[in-house]
Design a protein around this motif. Structure first.
Motif, mmCIF file in Angstrom:
data_model
loop_
_atom_site.group_PDB
_atom_site.id
_atom_site.type_symbol
_atom_site.label_atom_id
_atom_site.label_comp_id
_atom_site.label_asym_id
_atom_site.label_seq_id
_atom_site.Cartn_x
_atom_site.Cartn_y
_atom_site.Cartn_z
ATOM 1 N N GLU A 443 0.731 -1.304 0.125
ATOM 2 C CA GLU A 443 -0.026 0.102 0.036
ATOM 3 C C GLU A 443 1.079 1.296 0.075
ATOM 4 O O GLU A 443 0.509 2.152 -0.481
ATOM 5 C CB GLU A 443 -0.980 0.015 1.286
ATOM 6 N N ALA A 444 1.903 1.202 0.671
ATOM 7 C CA ALA A 444 2.863 2.387 0.710
ATOM 8 C C ALA A 444 3.404 2.645 -0.609
ATOM 9 O O ALA A 444 3.749 3.711 -1.110
ATOM 10 C CB ALA A 444 4.124 2.111 1.948
ATOM 11 N N ARG A 445 3.731 1.559 -1.365
ATOM 12 C CA ARG A 445 4.134 1.846 -2.848
ATOM 13 C C ARG A 445 3.238 2.527 -3.612
ATOM 14 O O ARG A 445 3.543 3.069 -4.617
ATOM 15 C CB ARG A 445 4.771 0.541 -3.378
ATOM 16 N N VAL A 446 2.096 1.968 -3.605
ATOM 17 C CA VAL A 446 1.181 2.442 -4.630
ATOM 18 C C VAL A 446 0.712 3.978 -4.045
ATOM 19 O O VAL A 446 0.605 4.726 -5.155
ATOM 20 C CB VAL A 446 -0.612 1.880 -3.973
ATOM 21 N N VAL A 447 0.982 4.505 -2.870
ATOM 22 C CA VAL A 447 0.791 5.894 -2.581
ATOM 23 C C VAL A 447 1.917 6.713 -2.944
ATOM 24 O O VAL A 447 1.894 7.658 -3.539
ATOM 25 C CB VAL A 447 0.153 6.027 -1.276
ATOM 26 N N LEU A 448 3.178 6.182 -2.578
ATOM 27 C CA LEU A 448 4.321 6.946 -2.536
ATOM 28 C C LEU A 448 5.087 6.499 -3.699
ATOM 29 O O LEU A 448 6.295 7.290 -3.883
ATOM 30 C CB LEU A 448 5.288 6.822 -1.161
ATOM 31 N N GLY A 449 4.981 5.581 -4.408
ATOM 32 C CA GLY A 449 5.810 4.943 -5.546
ATOM 33 C C GLY A 449 6.425 3.950 -5.561
ATOM 34 O O GLY A 449 6.688 3.461 -4.327
ATOM 35 N N GLU A 450 6.630 3.208 -6.529
ATOM 36 C CA GLU A 450 7.338 1.899 -6.462
ATOM 37 C C GLU A 450 8.584 1.812 -5.932
ATOM 38 O O GLU A 450 9.012 0.751 -5.346
ATOM 39 C CB GLU A 450 7.597 1.580 -7.930
ATOM 40 N N ASP A 451 9.467 3.025 -5.800
ATOM 41 C CA ASP A 451 10.655 2.986 -5.109
ATOM 42 C C ASP A 451 10.489 3.557 -3.543
ATOM 43 O O ASP A 451 11.561 3.855 -3.073
ATOM 44 C CB ASP A 451 11.664 3.711 -5.922
ATOM 45 N N ALA A 452 9.484 3.442 -3.212
ATOM 46 C CA ALA A 452 9.182 3.766 -1.739
ATOM 47 C C ALA A 452 9.998 3.266 -0.806
ATOM 48 O O ALA A 452 10.949 3.831 0.026
ATOM 49 C CB ALA A 452 7.721 4.038 -1.279
ATOM 50 N N GLN A 453 9.972 1.937 -0.631
ATOM 51 C CA GLN A 453 10.815 1.082 0.328
ATOM 52 C C GLN A 453 12.137 1.103 0.076
ATOM 53 O O GLN A 453 12.767 1.574 1.213
ATOM 54 C CB GLN A 453 10.415 -0.355 0.397
ATOM 55 N N ALA A 454 12.573 1.403 -1.149
ATOM 56 C CA ALA A 454 14.267 1.329 -1.489
ATOM 57 C C ALA A 454 14.586 2.747 -0.969
ATOM 58 O O ALA A 454 15.818 2.941 -0.495
ATOM 59 C CB ALA A 454 14.429 1.142 -2.735
ATOM 60 N N LYS A 455 13.776 3.735 -0.977
ATOM 61 C CA LYS A 455 14.377 5.246 -0.659
ATOM 62 C C LYS A 455 14.030 5.607 0.453
ATOM 63 O O LYS A 455 14.200 6.875 1.079
ATOM 64 C CB LYS A 455 13.783 6.218 -1.647
ATOM 65 N N GLY A 456 13.350 4.758 1.464
ATOM 66 C CA GLY A 456 12.974 5.090 2.850
ATOM 67 C C GLY A 456 11.626 5.649 3.122
ATOM 68 O O GLY A 456 11.490 6.229 4.353
ATOM 69 N N TRP A 457 10.871 5.737 2.095
ATOM 70 C CA TRP A 457 9.453 5.897 2.298
ATOM 71 C C TRP A 457 8.473 4.851 2.902
ATOM 72 O O TRP A 457 7.429 4.336 2.246
ATOM 73 C CB TRP A 457 8.528 6.372 1.062
ATOM 74 N N ASN A 458 9.016 4.510 4.154
ATOM 75 C CA ASN A 458 8.150 3.521 4.790
ATOM 76 C C ASN A 458 7.081 3.685 5.498
ATOM 77 O O ASN A 458 6.996 3.882 6.696
ATOM 78 C CB ASN A 458 9.320 2.443 5.739
ATOM 79 N N ALA A 459 5.904 4.056 4.869
ATOM 80 C CA ALA A 459 4.498 4.396 5.554
ATOM 81 C C ALA A 459 4.080 3.180 6.435
ATOM 82 O O ALA A 459 3.308 3.720 7.319
ATOM 83 C CB ALA A 459 3.477 5.045 4.519
ATOM 84 N N ASP A 460 4.516 2.171 6.040
ATOM 85 C CA ASP A 460 3.746 0.959 6.934
ATOM 86 C C ASP A 460 4.517 0.909 8.234
ATOM 87 O O ASP A 460 4.275 0.048 9.279
ATOM 88 C CB ASP A 460 3.838 -0.181 6.287
ATOM 89 N N GLU A 461 5.514 1.718 8.570
ATOM 90 C CA GLU A 461 6.203 1.875 9.922
ATOM 91 C C GLU A 461 5.898 3.001 10.617
ATOM 92 O O GLU A 461 6.401 3.275 11.621
ATOM 93 C CB GLU A 461 7.670 1.758 9.738
ATOM 94 N N LEU A 462 5.137 4.084 10.104
ATOM 95 C CA LEU A 462 4.605 5.130 10.883
ATOM 96 C C LEU A 462 3.895 4.673 12.066
ATOM 97 O O LEU A 462 3.065 4.290 11.889
ATOM 98 C CB LEU A 462 3.777 6.051 9.882
ATOM 99 N N PRO A 463 3.966 5.499 13.184
ATOM 100 C CA PRO A 463 3.251 5.511 14.303
ATOM 101 C C PRO A 463 1.704 5.844 14.145
ATOM 102 O O PRO A 463 1.372 6.833 13.095
ATOM 103 C CB PRO A 463 3.723 6.371 15.347
ATOM 104 N N VAL A 464 0.631 5.525 14.843
ATOM 105 C CA VAL A 464 -0.529 6.021 14.677
ATOM 106 C C VAL A 464 -1.041 6.742 15.879
ATOM 107 O O VAL A 464 -0.973 6.373 17.244
ATOM 108 C CB VAL A 464 -1.290 4.642 14.344
#
Length: 594
Positions: A443-464
């Motif tokens: 889901e993070a890749r859909v929102v933030l781009g396919e390179d999200a995980q490689a470039k540190g856009w790890n939205a699945d690790e954000l606090p709630v």
């Protein structure tokens, strides 16, 4: 200088030296106490490791036991004595040395010894001053001090193999406003992805708490990774309550900067249920509804958030209302584009025709409930028939073409997957993505781009809740703490007249030419809006009567816009239906004039 003045000066010097000595004693005692608290657990760990090694190898045949003994000795040496014990040992050693050695010392040795002592004291003072100088202004907490010690290359090297991290080695860690940052060297068997999957081993080696957020991303050069421990936030201590004076979206937790998202962008706001999408969007909705040249339209089938804004925004909360408002928006968009001056790229908002921000709150619900809505339309000869209409074609058209007309689409969803929560035609048009906590990396890749995980856009690790990543092509993957805007604050905002197409001046009023028909019988004037003009032009230029479904292809309008335009044209007598249901311009003694 008199004797009393000399004595007073000496007393001042003595008092200053005493205070300095007492202060240095206290600081050194505190430092040793902190080091003992940090390093005693390492001694206990080393003793347990030695006990395990002795149980495995009681005869001492392998190197396992010897290495454990060596690590225990090293750990013990690194635990400093308490200050009182250190001072006692030092005084005892000096007393014994003086008793044995001083009677045999010559005068020359005394002189050079005094010089050496003065030089050593001076050097020690300079070293302490340089060592304690803080160029960043940051003071590590007790937790950060422990982590910094365990991130040192020597400690990491001694314990990496036991924790399954053999082949990695840390660089010198540094403390920043966002926490601790440390480079990690990787050998040929390690990659950044593999190190990221070994997060539990890293946490065990460092003795870090489970709730401490940890990030592993690619380093600045090959063979290196970067380990970030979010022990602190640059937003700590800031008041995140929204007020008219604090109108930013939030605060960057790394730099401490105020984060804003300007109007005129097509937004995607995504996050799982409870992540805080509604709260995060409220400062943006305020900006979109504030000012004489801004108007806000909210599509909210959940009927919760839109109700808070109905005193200053146009709110659609039923499927029929959604289709009606999207038809109006599409017609307004086409009308603006049809009269946009040649050479001008975008519409200039005015008080009469403002910038319109269209907010879809929960896109998945709109895709489901506002698709296939039954409508009755004319079928000719006074008959009606039921057709199913959808709001998606108009919304897709606004996403593709609305920017030039200053009609911007903001899509919000808690199902950030293509086809379920985000339409395939709208996803590529998004310019800025605001992602709160999501469930999976996919889901993070859909929102933030396919390179999200490689470039540190790890939205699945954000606090709630209340922390977001904003990707606009300029920002780094730094978390943003969003401001909190209470519901009561929204309700208390001043009223504004909601936008409506019926309140918008016609094309003729805007000074543009219109298409009218002069008839002998003088029927009602043909509608002058952009959609009706395009439908009329398509019917007029067709060689033969044209069917209504073909007008969708010929004009590029949505089915709803075409149906509404045809209904208006037939009601005015400008267009008539043939017996087979096709449409044609009325013929007679009429003539067209522009």
């Amino acid at each position: 200088m008199s004797r009393s003045q000399v004595w007073r000066t000496h007393r001042q010097y003595a008092a200053t030296a005493a205070r300095w000595t007492a202060d240095r004693w206290r600081k050194e005692a505190e430092r040793r106490s902190a080091l003992r608290a940090e390093r005693k657990p390492l001694v206990r760990d080393a003793r347990r490791a030695l006990a395990t090694a002795r149980a495995i190898d009681p005869e001492g045949v392998t190197s396992l036991r010897h290495r454990a003994e060596r690590e225990l000795r090293t750990a013990k040496r690194r635990v400093p004595d308490p200050m009182w014990l250190f001072a006692t040992k030092t005084a005892t050693a000096l007393g014994v040395a003086g008793y044995v050695w001083l009677p045999q010392v010559s005068a020359r040795v005394w002189v050079w010894s005094a010089v050496a002592v003065v030089a050593a004291v001076t050097a020690l003072s300079v070293w302490i001053a340089v060592r304690e100088r803080d160029t960043t202004g940051l003071k590590p907490t007790a937790e950060e001090s422990a982590l910094l010690k365990r991130l040192q290359p020597q400690h990491w090297k001694e314990h990496a193999e036991q924790r399954g991290l053999a082949g990695t080695l840390t660089g010198r860690p540094r403390l920043t406003e966002a926490g601790i940052v440390c480079a990690v060297r990787l050998d040929g068997t390690w990659t950044t992805t593999k190190l990221r999957s070994a997060e539990d081993h890293i946490r065990a080696l460092l003795g870090a708490r489970t709730s401490l957020r940890m990030q592993v991303k690619a380093g600045k050069q090959g063979g290196w990774a970067e380990l970030i421990l979010r022990t602190r936030s640059a937003a700590d201590g800031d008041d995140l309550t929204w007020t008219p004076e604090r109108r930013s979206l939030g605060i960057d937790t790394v730099t401490g900067e105020q984060v804003t998202v300007p109007l005129g962008e097509r937004l995607l706001i995504a996050g799982r249920s409870g992540a805080g999408k509604s709260v995060a969007s409220r400062p943006l909705l305020y900006d979109a509804s504030e000012g004489a040249t801004n108007a806000l339209v909210i599509i909210d089938l959940k009927r919760v958030e839109g109700r808070l804004w109905d005193h200053r925004a146009r709110v659609a909360s039923t499927p029929h209302e959604v289709i009606d408002v999207t038809d109006e928006l599409e017609t307004e968009m086409l009308d603006r584009l049809s009269i946009l001056p040649k050479g001008q790229d975008t519409w200039t908002p005015t008080a009469d025709r403002p910038r319109i921000t269209v907010v879809v709150d929960e896109g998945a619900e709109v895709m489901t409930a506002a698709d296939g809505v039954p409508y009755e339309v004319e079928a000719g000869e006074g008959k009606t028939r039921t057709v199913k209409r959808s709001a998606l074609p108009a919304l897709e058209s606004i996403a593709r073409m609305g920017r030039a007309a200053c009609i911007d689409l903001w899509w919000m969803t808690q199902k950030p997957t293509i086809g379920d929560g985000i339409p395939k035609q709208i996803a590529p048009q998004i310019g800025v993505s605001i992602c709160l906590a999501v469930r999976t990396p996919a889901e993070a890749r859909v929102v933030l781009g396919e390179d999200a995980q490689a470039k540190g856009w790890n939205a699945d690790e954000l606090p709630v809740p209340g922390v977001a990543l904003i990707r606009d092509g300029k920002r780094k993957p730094d978390p943003v703490k969003v401001r909190y805007m209470d519901k009561s604050v929204v309700i208390a905002l001043p009223d504004r007249t909601p936008w409506s197409r019926s309140l918008t001046p016609t094309v003729e009023a805007a000074g543009a030419p219109t298409l009218t028909l002069v008839r002998d019988t003088a029927p009602e004037t043909a509608p002058a809006d952009g959609a009706a003009a395009r439908v009329l032009k398509a019917i007029e230029t067709a060689d033969t009567p044209v069917r209504q479904k073909d007008l969708v292809t010929l004009t590029g309008l949505s089915k709803g816009a075409v149906s509404k335009a045809v209904k208006a044209l037939t009601a005015s007598g400008t267009v008539v239906r043939t017996p087979d249901g096709s449409l044609t311009i009325t013929r007679g003694d009429e003539s067209a004039a522009a």
